[in-house]
Scaffold this motif. Structure first.
Motif, short mmCIF file in Angstrom:
data_model
loop_
_atom_site.label_atom_id
_atom_site.label_comp_id
_atom_site.label_asym_id
_atom_site.label_seq_id
_atom_site.Cartn_x
_atom_site.Cartn_y
_atom_site.Cartn_z
N VAL A 6 0.88 -1.18 0.00
CA VAL A 6 0.00 0.00 0.00
C VAL A 6 0.91 1.22 0.00
CG1 VAL A 6 -1.69 1.30 1.35
CG2 VAL A 6 -1.84 -1.19 1.23
N GLY A 8 1.37 5.53 -0.74
CA GLY A 8 0.84 6.89 -0.96
C GLY A 8 2.02 7.82 -1.19
N LEU A 9 1.90 8.70 -2.19
CA LEU A 9 3.04 9.57 -2.52
C LEU A 9 2.78 11.02 -2.19
CD1 LEU A 9 3.98 8.07 -6.02
CD2 LEU A 9 5.01 7.55 -3.81
N GLU A 10 3.81 11.69 -1.70
CA GLU A 10 3.73 13.14 -1.47
C GLU A 10 4.74 13.80 -2.39
OE1 GLU A 10 3.41 14.08 3.01
OE2 GLU A 10 4.15 12.03 2.93
N VAL A 152 -0.62 15.41 -2.40
CA VAL A 152 -0.64 14.17 -1.61
C VAL A 152 -1.62 13.19 -2.23
CG1 VAL A 152 -1.08 13.20 0.69
CG2 VAL A 152 -0.19 15.53 0.48
N SER A 153 -1.17 11.97 -2.48
CA SER A 153 -2.06 10.97 -3.05
C SER A 153 -2.72 10.15 -1.96
CB SER A 153 -1.31 10.03 -4.00
OG SER A 153 -0.79 8.93 -3.28
N GLU A 154 -3.85 9.54 -2.29
CA GLU A 154 -4.47 8.54 -1.43
C GLU A 154 -3.58 7.29 -1.47
OE1 GLU A 154 -7.82 8.42 0.27
OE2 GLU A 154 -7.05 10.47 0.29
N PRO A 155 -3.71 6.41 -0.46
CA PRO A 155 -2.91 5.18 -0.50
C PRO A 155 -3.51 4.17 -1.48
CG PRO A 155 -4.16 5.31 1.54
CD PRO A 155 -4.44 6.57 0.81
N ASN A 194 5.30 6.87 0.96
CA ASN A 194 4.84 6.18 2.16
C ASN A 194 4.45 4.77 1.77
OD1 ASN A 194 4.39 8.56 4.26
ND2 ASN A 194 3.81 9.24 2.22
N ILE A 195 4.95 3.81 2.52
CA ILE A 195 4.66 2.42 2.13
C ILE A 195 4.47 1.51 3.32
CG2 ILE A 195 7.17 2.12 1.75
CD1 ILE A 195 6.10 -0.17 -0.26
N SER A 196 3.44 0.66 3.19
CA SER A 196 3.22 -0.40 4.19
C SER A 196 2.84 -1.65 3.42
CB SER A 196 2.09 0.01 5.13
OG SER A 196 0.89 0.16 4.41
N PHE A 205 -4.82 -1.26 7.12
CA PHE A 205 -3.47 -0.97 6.63
C PHE A 205 -2.41 -1.42 7.62
CE2 PHE A 205 -5.07 2.98 4.15
CZ PHE A 205 -5.36 2.17 3.06
N GLY A 206 -1.25 -1.76 7.13
CA GLY A 206 -0.12 -2.03 7.99
C GLY A 206 0.54 -0.73 8.42
N LYS A 208 3.22 2.14 8.29
CA LYS A 208 3.96 2.62 7.13
C LYS A 208 5.34 3.16 7.48
CE LYS A 208 1.81 7.23 7.10
NZ LYS A 208 2.64 8.40 7.18
#
Ligand code: ADP
Ligand code: MG
Ligand code: ZN
Length: 477
Positions: A6, A8-10, A152-155, A194-196, A205-206, A208
């Motif tokens: 999962v 999400g990018l900023e 900012v993107s959604e995950p 951001n990653i999980s 979600f895990g 991140k």
């Protein structure tokens, strides 16, 4: 166990304004350190910020292009923290009322469309730059106060490849909008990832990790791939992923911990008292909307419809705005209804020449007219495809035209059957075995004979004409 990533990018983007976000200092890159500063961007007591209208316009234009809702009543907030590159000890940013929110960006993944949500896009100001040398650290405030748009993107992103496609599509749109030069090397486009990971099918979600310090889209992809494997390793060994910020080490190609959640800051956001809240009028939004050019996706679909190209080919042609204009000029002027041949020249030889030279197509100094002239020679079978590619290279290197080079190098093929007859007859006489093989249906033998005639003509013969001549001659005999 089957895991899913999962992501999400900023994205932080320097807006291409002449002056900074809240003062009149120049935003020019690469000048003498601390030569573009004033009491406002240095945070002197009593100095007051004034919002740059162009920065506001660019921020709204980007929000609209990313399908966001534009906040009509909005304000700035102070984000407080201490850092030596931040002379005010706070950054003017936006907290609960960002200019734009709830948008989306469509990407293509393995031929299938996927929609990635955009949570928000808000305006803030950049900090300065620390320069570390042996035993000293220096600070350059030229960058302090440059308008920065945070997107900012959604995950919604589920693989490193999707992240790469998202960034590429976003950059393409930003370039079309002409709001930023998007140069990662100059730091005008930066990305935190951001990653999980979680078990496939699991809703929650895990934990991140936030990755920083990637300086190319390829770097983002590699860092994410590394991090997925690291996090899986942590879970498989029965431990827990901890929330932390990690840096991508570009030499070792791994992520390393920078700070954990315990050290996370409380920014004590509060409304910026020196910039009162304000209203963005509906008329203003409509006016900015009108200034948005045709965007890559729409242009791609139009190329498919107007020129009969595949979505894949059209997608390549529209990736850069200036090159897409070049391509459109070629496609329109190409005399045949079937545009595939000219599209292939653009996507194939021309684009690879550009890539080899670290340029774009427009930077090659071959005008659409020049390319069409060259392709005309090939289409009329006056020169071979292979020589045409060599001519193109020389056109780029020497800025000479196609016909001049073709004449100089004597590249025109011999297509006149009268002049080729003797060579054809000789080849038949000298290669009785191949002739017999061909008559028994071996096509390779025919190609061999064509090769022999080509040799005799010092490569000048038109191979298609030679092949036709041989076929006719051997059918008669
Ligand atoms: P923070 O307050 O730590 O900055 P945000 O909620 O603002 O976190 O999210 C920042 C980015 O992280 C967004 O792009 C968001 O989509 C992404 N994100 C949030 N939670 C997760 C998660 N569990 N895994 C991966 N990405 C996430
Ligand atoms: Mg954040
Ligand atoms: Zn200033």
């Amino acid at each position: 166990m089957n895991y899913e990533a999962v992501i999400g990018l900023e994205v932080h983007l320097h807006l291409k304004t002449k002056t900074k976000a809240f003062c009149g200092c120049s935003t020019e890159f690469g000048n003498e350190p601390n030569s573009q500063v004033c009491p406002v961007c240095l945070g002197f007591p009593g100095s007051l910020p004034v919002l740059n209208k162009v920065a506001l316009d660019y921020a709204i234009r980007t929000g609209l292009a990313l399908n966001c809702k534009i906040q009509e009543f909005t304000k700035f907030d102070r984000k407080n923290y201490f850092y030596p590159d931040l002379p005010k000890n706070y950054q003017i940013s936006q907290y609960d009322l960002p200019f734009s929110r709830d948008g989306f960006l469509d990407i293509n993944i393995e031929g299938k469309p996927k929609r990635i949500g955009i949570t928000r896009a808000h305006l803030e100001e950049d900090a300065g730059k620390l320069i570390h040398k042996e035993n000293t650290s220096l600070v350059d405030f030229n960058r302090t106060g440059i308008p920065l748009l945070e997107i900012v993107s959604e995950p919604d992103i589920n693989s490193p490849q999707e992240a790469y496609e998202y960034l590429t599509a976003l950059k393409s749109i930003l370039e079309y909008l002409e709001v930023s030069d998007c140069d990662m090397e100059k730091g005008s486009l930066r990305c935190d990832a951001n990653i999980s990971i979680r078990e496939k099918g699991q809703k929650q979600f895990g934990t991140k990790a936030e990755l920083k310090n990637m300086n190319s889209f390829k770097g983002v992809k590699d860092a994410l791939q590394f991090e997925i494997e690291r996090q899986i390793g942590v879970l498989e060994s029965g431990e827990k992923v901890i929330q932390e910020t990690r840096l991508w080490d570009t030499k070792e190609l791994k992520t390393v911990s920078m700070r954990t959640k315990e050290e996370a800051k409380d920014y004590r956001y509060f409304p910026e008292p020196d910039l009162p809240p304000f209203i963005i009028s509906v008329e203003k939004i409509a006016e900015i909307k009108k200034s948005i050019p045709e965007l890559p996706k729409e242009k791609m679909l139009r190329f498919v419809k107007e020129f009969g190209l595949s979505e894949y080919d059209a997608g390549i042609l529209v990736a850069s705005r200036r090159d897409s204009e070049y391509a459109e000029e070629c496609l329109k002027a190409y005399p045949s209804k079937d545009k595939k041949a000219i599209a292939n020249w653009l996507i194939g030889p021309l684009l690879s020449e550009a890539n080899n030279r670290n340029s774009n197509i427009c930077g090659l100094k071959v005008l659409p007219k020049g390319l069409l002239e060259l392709v005309g020679f090939v289409d009329r079978q006056e020169i071979s495809h292979l020589s045409a590619k060599a001519v193109l290279t020389e056109m780029i290197d020497s800025a000479k035209g196609a016909s001049a080079i073709i004449k100089e190098k004597n590249l025109i093929q011999i297509s006149d059957t009268g002049s080729l007859n003797a060579a054809v007859e000789e080849a038949i006489k000298e290669n009785a075995k191949s002739v017999a093989d061909y008559k028994q249906g071996k096509l390779n033998a025919l190609m061999f004979l064509v090769g022999q005639v080509m040799k005799k003509s010092q490569g000048k013969a038109n191979p298609k004409v030679v092949q036709e001549m041989l076929k006719r001659r051997l059918a008669d005999a």
